[in-house]
Design an enzyme around this catalytic site. Structure first.
Site: not given
Length: 195
Positions: A70-72, A74
């Site tokens: 859930k990371c930018g 990803t």
């Protein structure tokens, strides 16, 4: 008499100084010749809970990357998978370590992470069980990767998700790549190709 005493005193200081410098040089030589340690010493758990022995990767270049769902950053899973598929026959392996150290961006269980990676990015490179990559509970593999005293090369800190550690065929650390640098960046590809 005083002149002789001063000369002897100065001679003594010179001898002490030489001995101290000799000792300092030996310490520096020892530090410069610090033996590089190998990631091959570790056995970890893969995402399914099975033992994964890094020793079996001897002879392969290794990219270790801490991942999050859930990371930018990803979407880097896509480039990681492309690089892995392109170079796996050239002795490259990518090892993913899910970690929840940055703004809780990897909250899932191992099963949820595995499903997410396969469904969204078709990940086929080995994924390990979720670990911590910093702090008091830092996993021993990341202690090795981030501490010069353990890897013999450099101190570093994991800045964010998707930081890449590049290790040579002997399992020795060679390069640390910023999280924002894509896995298919020219610098990374040149390293893989030995340029």
């Amino acid at each position: 008499m005083i002149k002789k005493f001063v000369q002897l005193f100065m001679f003594g200081l010179t001898l002490i100084g030489c001995k101290q410098q000799e000792s300092l040089n030996k310490k520096l030589e020892t530090n410069n010749d610090m033996e590089k340690q190998s990631i091959h010493q570790f056995v970890v758990k893969d995402i399914e809970g099975n033992d994964f022995n890094f020793e079996k990767l001897s002879g392969k270049k290794i990219m270790v990357v801490n991942t999050a769902s859930k990371c930018g950053l990803t979407p880097q899973y896509k480039q990681l998978e492309e690089v892995f598929n392109h170079y796996k026959s050239d002795n490259l392996i990518i090892i993913g370590f899910p970690a929840n150290n940055f703004m809780s961006q990897e909250p899932g269980t191992n099963d949820e992470i595995a499903t997410f990676c396969e469904r969204n990015y078709g990940v086929t490179f080995p994924m390990m069980s979720k670990i911590s990559v910093k702090g008091d509970d830092m996993h021993e593999v990341y202690q090795f990767l981030t501490q010069k005293a353990k890897n013999g090369v450099a101190d570093s800190e994991v800045e964010w998700n998707f930081q890449k550690y590049l290790l040579n065929e002997k399992g020795e650390l060679e390069m640390i790549i910023s999280p924002r640098t894509l896995p298919n960046d020219e610098k990374v590809l040149n390293w893989i190709e030995g340029k």
